[in-house]
Design an enzyme around this catalytic site. Structure first.
Site, PDB file in Angstrom:
ATOM      1  N   ASP A  44      -2.402  -8.734  -1.201  1.00 26.11           N
ATOM      2  CA  ASP A  44      -3.046  -7.549  -1.207  1.00 26.11           C
ATOM      3  C   ASP A  44      -4.620  -7.976  -1.498  1.00 26.11           C
ATOM      4  O   ASP A  44      -5.164  -9.080  -1.534  1.00 26.11           O
ATOM      5  CB  ASP A  44      -2.617  -6.807  -2.546  1.00 26.11           C
TER       6      ASP A  44
HETATM    7  C1  NOJ Z   1      -5.009  -2.262  -1.726  1.00 20.25           C
HETATM    8  C2  NOJ Z   1      -3.705  -1.678  -1.636  1.00 20.25           C
HETATM    9  O1  NOJ Z   1      -2.999  -1.912  -2.870  1.00 20.25           O
HETATM   10  C3  NOJ Z   1      -2.895  -1.735  -0.550  1.00 20.25           C
HETATM   11  O2  NOJ Z   1      -1.825  -0.791  -0.571  1.00 20.25           O
HETATM   12  C4  NOJ Z   1      -3.755  -1.874   0.952  1.00 20.25           C
HETATM   13  O3  NOJ Z   1      -2.985  -1.973   1.980  1.00 20.25           O
HETATM   14  C5  NOJ Z   1      -4.995  -2.887   0.867  1.00 20.25           C
HETATM   15  N1  NOJ Z   1      -5.782  -2.373  -0.384  1.00 20.25           N
HETATM   16  C6  NOJ Z   1      -5.871  -2.739   1.817  1.00 20.25           C
HETATM   17  O4  NOJ Z   1      -6.437  -1.437   2.229  1.00 20.25           O
END
Ligand code: NOJ
Length: 721
Positions: free
Chosen positions: A266
Site C-alpha cells: 500500500d
Molecule cells: C491507500 C489505500 O489504502 C489503498 O486502498 C489504495 O489502493 C492506495 N492508497 C492507492 O490509492
C-alpha cells in the site's frame, strides 16, 4: 514493435540491476512525462535520475486516456529495454459513471448486479488507460466507526467472499489481454477492517482462529477466483505490519494458498515500517518487505535507495529480484502490454462511454436495488398525485452524493434528490429548504424556521439528511456516528410540522438512528451519478425497495463492534431487549440487539414464508441436505426478496456463532406469485476452525432457519453424522 512472444527470461537477463529494481517501483503519474529536473513531490526528494524514471515499472493515479498515452509514449521512447509501464488506479465503484458505494451495492444481495456494475467500470476504465485496479477491497468489518466500511461488503465473511470473487471475475474476464478487461488487486491483506476502536490505520490484534474464520476467507476467495495481484494492509497484525509479516505473506499467502501473482505494497507502507518502529531505517524496511514477498513498492523509496546495495553486498540474492521482476513482467505480458503498450486507452471511447445512457441506466438500477427501506410506518410510497412536495435538508439540492473513492466521477454529474423529484412529478410544486449543515461542529439552526414553514405547507416532506461524503473513506473515522450537526433536531422539528415525512439518508457507514422519529427511513448510502433519480423512483413507487443491510446499525455507538454472527457467551441475555439483566452479558440502558440487524430491509409489498422443507433430518459429507423454502408475495407490488438461510452449530469444541449466513438467493415475485428456492447445505459449509486451528466439521445437532437475526420465519433442526 509488437512483442507478443517476448521471452521474459531473456529480457531480464539483459537488464541491469538498477533497471530490474526500477520495475519494482511505483510512483504516481505526476512524475512522468517529465525529466528528472522537473519533477516535484516525493520523487524529487529521492533524487531520482532520468535513468530510473525512464525504466520505472508502473504508475498510479493519472488523469485519463490522453495522459496515459502521453506518459506511455514518452516512456516507450526512453526505456532502453522497451518495457511498457503498467497503469494502476482505484476503480472502486465506477470510473466515470458512479454506482453506489460497495457497502450499498452489497445490500442488493445480487452478485449478477455486482458483475454488471463491475463490467461497466472495467470498460470505462480500460478505455481510460487503466491496466490494473486496486479492487476488490474485501476487508471484513464490524465497527461502523471505521470510515472504510463504505468500501466493504459488511460483516459477513461468506457474502464478502461471494462479492469479492464476483468482482475479480468481472474485472479480469477469461482473457486478460482483452482490452476491456483489467487485472484486479485484492486488498488489504489482512484484517485491515479489524482496526481497534474503528480508528483507521490502528493496530489489529486477533487470534489465529478468529482471523481464519472471519477475516481471511474473503481474500482466499479472490485468490481462488484468479486475482492477479494482492496488496498487504497498512496495519500491524498481532504486532507485525502486513508488508513485513512473514506468517501472513509467506506461510499463509504463498505456502498455504499458493498465490503466484504479484504483491504490491500500500501507499508508503514500506516507509511506514520505520514509523511503526519495526525497522530501524529504510534499508531495513526495504529488506523486510522484499524478503516477505512485496514485489512492488508503492510510493516510498526503500527499493530505489537500497535494493541494489542489498543485492551487491550479498544480503539479498539477485535471483529473488529476478523472480519479483518476472512476476511484474508476466502480468504486463498477460495484459498484452508488450503487444500494445496503449492497450485499450482511447480518448474517444473513454468519452463515449462516460455516463452514456446505457451506463446511467445501470447506475440507476444499481442505486434502486441497493437502497434499504429501514423503516416505513405507512408513509411510503408517496402518491404521484401530490401537488406540493417539500424537499428539505442539506442533501435536498446537493450533488455531493457519489461517495469516497469515486475515481473520475464528478459531483456535477450526479442528479440531486430535488431534481430527481422534479423530473418524476413535472406537474407538482417542489419547494426546497436547506435546514442546516451536516458538519459535526456546525450548530447553526437559522434555517430551521424556513424548513418548518416548507414542511407545513407541503402535502409530503422528503427530508434529505446524512453525513458529508468526506466523513467516510480512508482516514475518516468517527467516534460519534449519529447524524452530524443539528440534523437530528431538524428532523424532529420537521416531523412535528408535517408527519407525512420520509427521511432519505446519505451515508458511508451504518449510523445511530435511535433518536430519529421520522415515520419512514430510506437509506440511499452514497448512490452515485443517478442518486436523485433513484430516490425519486423509490419514494414514488416506480421502484420497490429491496436492499437488506449487510452491516448492523447500532442503537448506540457504545455497542460497536456489533455483528449479527457473534460467538455465543456463557451468560446470554434472556430478558426483554430493553430490560437490564443482572449478571448477564448486556448493558444498562441499552439492549444487545442493533437498531437494525444484518439482513434487515423492508419492501412496499409483503412476503409470506409459507414453508421450509428439509430433505432429511440427518446429513453427512456424502449426503448433503436440501432445503426448500417457499415464499409468496401477498402484497400489492411486484417486488424482489432476498431469501436468506442461516444455521447455528449448537455444540462444538470451540464456541460457535449464534447464527451464520449459509446461503441466499434474490427472487422477483409478482403480486400473488409464489416461488420455491432450493439450497444445498454441504458438510463443508458447516466446517469451522477448532482450537488447533484445523478446519473441521463436528458431528451433532444444528439449527437452520430462514429470516434474519432475531426474525426467524421458519426454523428446523438436523444432525450432521
Ligand atoms: C491507500 C489505500 O489504502 C489503498 O486502498 C489504495 O489502493 C492506495 N492508497 C492507492 O490509492
Amino acid at each position: 514493435m509488437a512483442r507478443k512472444n517476448v521471452n521474459l527470461k531473456k529480457l531480464i537477463s539483459q537488464m541491469t540491476l538498477e533497471q530490474k529494481v526500477s520495475q519494482l517501483i511505483q510512483l504516481n503519474a505526476m512524475n512522468f512525462a517529465k525529466s528528472a529536473t522537473e519533477i516535484t513531490g516525493p520523487a524529487q526528494q529521492w533524487g531520482l535520475s532520468d535513468e530510473w524514471l525512464n525504466t520505472m515499472g508502473s504508475t498510479l493515479n493519472f488523469a485519463d486516456a490522453e495522459e496515459m498515452i502521453k506518459i506511455q509514449k514518452n516512456h516507450m521512447e526512453k526505456d532502453p529495454n522497451g518495457i511498457p509501464m503498467m497503469f494502476m488506479m482505484d476503480v472502486i465503484h465506477g470510473y466515470r459513471t458512479i454506482y453506489p458505494i460497495p457497502l450499498g451495492l452489497a445490500a442488493s444481495f445480487d452478485p449478477e448486479l455486482v458483475y454488471e456494475c463491475t463490467r461497466m467500470a472495467a470498460k470505462e476504465a480500460a478505455a481510460g488507460g487503466v491496466n490494473v485496479t486496486f479492487t476488490p477491497m474485501v476487508d471484513y468489518v464490524r465497527d461502523a466507526r471505521w470510515g472504510r466500511v463504505l468500501e466493504t461488503a459488511g460483516e459477513d465473511p461468506y457474502l464478502t467472499s461471494v462479492i469479492g470473487a464476483t468482482q475479480v471475475r468481472a474485472f479480469q474476464g477469461d482473457d486478460l489481454s482483452d482490452k476491456e478487461n483489467l487485472a484486479a488487486c485484492v486488498k488489504h491483506y489482512a484484517a485491515y477492517g479489524g482496526a481497534e476502536a474503528g480508528r483507521d490505520y490502528n493496530t489489529v490484534e486477533l487470534s489465529e482462529r478468529i482471523l481464519r474464520e472471519y477475516y481471511l476467507p474473503s481474500y482466499k476467495a479472490c485468490i481462488d477466483a484468479g486475482v492477479k495481484m494482492i496488496m498487504p494492509s497498512f496495519n500491524s497484525l498481532n504486532g507485525v505490519p502486513s508488508a513485513a509479516n512473514s506468517w501472513l505473506m509467506k506461510q499463509v499467502l504463498k505456502k498455504e494458498w499458493k498465490f503466484r501473482g504479484t504483491v504490491i505494497t500500500d501507499y508508503n507502507a514500506i516507509g511506514e515500517l520505520k514509523t511503526h518502529g519495526i525497522a530501524e531505517n529504510m534499508r531495513e524496511a526495504a529488506k523486510m518487505a522484499f524478503e516477505n514477498g512485496c514485489d512492488i513498492e508503492m510510493m516510498s523509496n526503500g527499493y530505489h535507495d537500497h535494493l541494489c546495495e542489498l543485492v551487491r553486498d550479498g544480503t539479498i540474492d539477485e535471483k529473488k529480484v529476478d523472480e519479483a521482476v518476472m512476476r511484474v513482467l508476466k502480468l504486463k505480458k498477460e495484459l498484452g502490454l508488450f503487444d500494445d503498450p496503449y492497450r485499450g486507452a482511447s480518448p474517444e471511447r473513454e468519452k463515449a462511454l462516460a455516463l452514456c445512457p446505457e451506463h446511467r441506466a445501470i447506475a440507476r438500477r444499481a442505486a434502486n436495488e441497493s437502497a434499504v427501506l429501514l423503516k416505513n410506518e405507512g408513509v411510503l410510497p408517496f402518491s404521484k398525485d401530490l401537488k406540493k412536495v417539500a424537499v428539505i435538508g442539506h442533501f435536498a439540492e446537493c450533488n455531493e452524493i457519489k461517495g469516497f473513492w469515486s475515481c473520475h466521477g464528478k459531483d456535477s454529474e450526479c442528479v440531486t434528490v430535488a431534481d430527481g423529484i422534479r423530473a418524476k412529478l413535472p406537474g407538482a410544486e417542489i419547494i426546497t429548504a436547506y435546514g442546516c449543515s451536516p458538519l459535526w461542529n456546525d450548530k447553526n439552526t437559522d434555517g430551521f424556521s424556513e424548513a418548518v414553514a416548507a414542511a407545513k405547507e407541503a402535502d409530503a416532506v422528503v427530508l434529505c439528511l446524512g453525513e458529508p461524503q468526506t466523513y467516510s473513506g480512508e482516514g475518516n473515522s468517527r467516534a460519534d456516528i449519529r447524524l452530524p450537526g443539528m440534523q437530528e433536531e431538524l428532523a424532529r422539528a420537521v416531523v412535528a410540522a408535517n408527519p407525512n415525512c420520509a427521511l432519505v439518508l446519505f451515508n458511508g457507514r451504518p449510523l445511530v438512528l435511535t433518536d430519529i422519529n421520522c415515520p419512514a427511513i430510506l437509506d440511499m448510502w452514497f448512490p452515485g451519478s443517478e442518486g436523485g433519480n433513484s430516490a425519486a423512483d423509490l419514494l414514488f413507487g416506480d421502484a420497490v425497495p429491496c436492499g437488506k443491510i449487510t452491516m448492523s446499525f447500532p442503537k448506540a455507538v457504545g455497542q460497536c463492534p456489533i455483528y449479527y454472527n457473534h460467538p455465543s457467551t456463557g451468560r446470554p441475555k434472556w430478558t426483554a431487549e430493553d430490560v437490564h439483566q443482572a449478571y448477564a452479558s448486556n448493558y444498562i440502558g441499552c439492549g444487545n440487539l442493533p437498531l437494525y440487524s444484518f439482513g434487515h430491509g423492508l419492501s412496499y409489498t409483503k412476503f409470506e414464508y409459507e414453508s421450509m422443507e428439509l430433505s432429511d433430518t440427518k446429513m453427512s459429507a456424502e449426503k448433503p441436505l436440501t432445503v426448500k423454502i417457499t415464499v409468496k408475495n401477498v402484497g400489492n407490488y411486484a417486488a424482489k426478496e432476498t431469501v436468506q438461510l442461516y444455521f447455528r452449530d449448537i455444540y462444538a469444541s470451540t464456541v460457535r456463532p449464534v447464527q451464520q449466513l449459509a446461503a441466499f438467493e434474490k427472487i422477483a415475485l409478482a403480486p400473488g406469485e409464489k416461488k420455491t428456492v432450493t439450497f444445498t447445505v454441504t458438510e463443508e459449509m458447516l466446517r469451522f476452525y477448532n482450537a488447533e486451528c484445523k478446519h473441521v466439521s463436528e458431528a451433532g445437532e444444528f439449527v437452520i432457519f430462514t429470516g434474519y437475526a432475531d426474525h426467524r420465519y421458519k426454523e428446523a433442526r438436523f444432525f450432521l453424522k
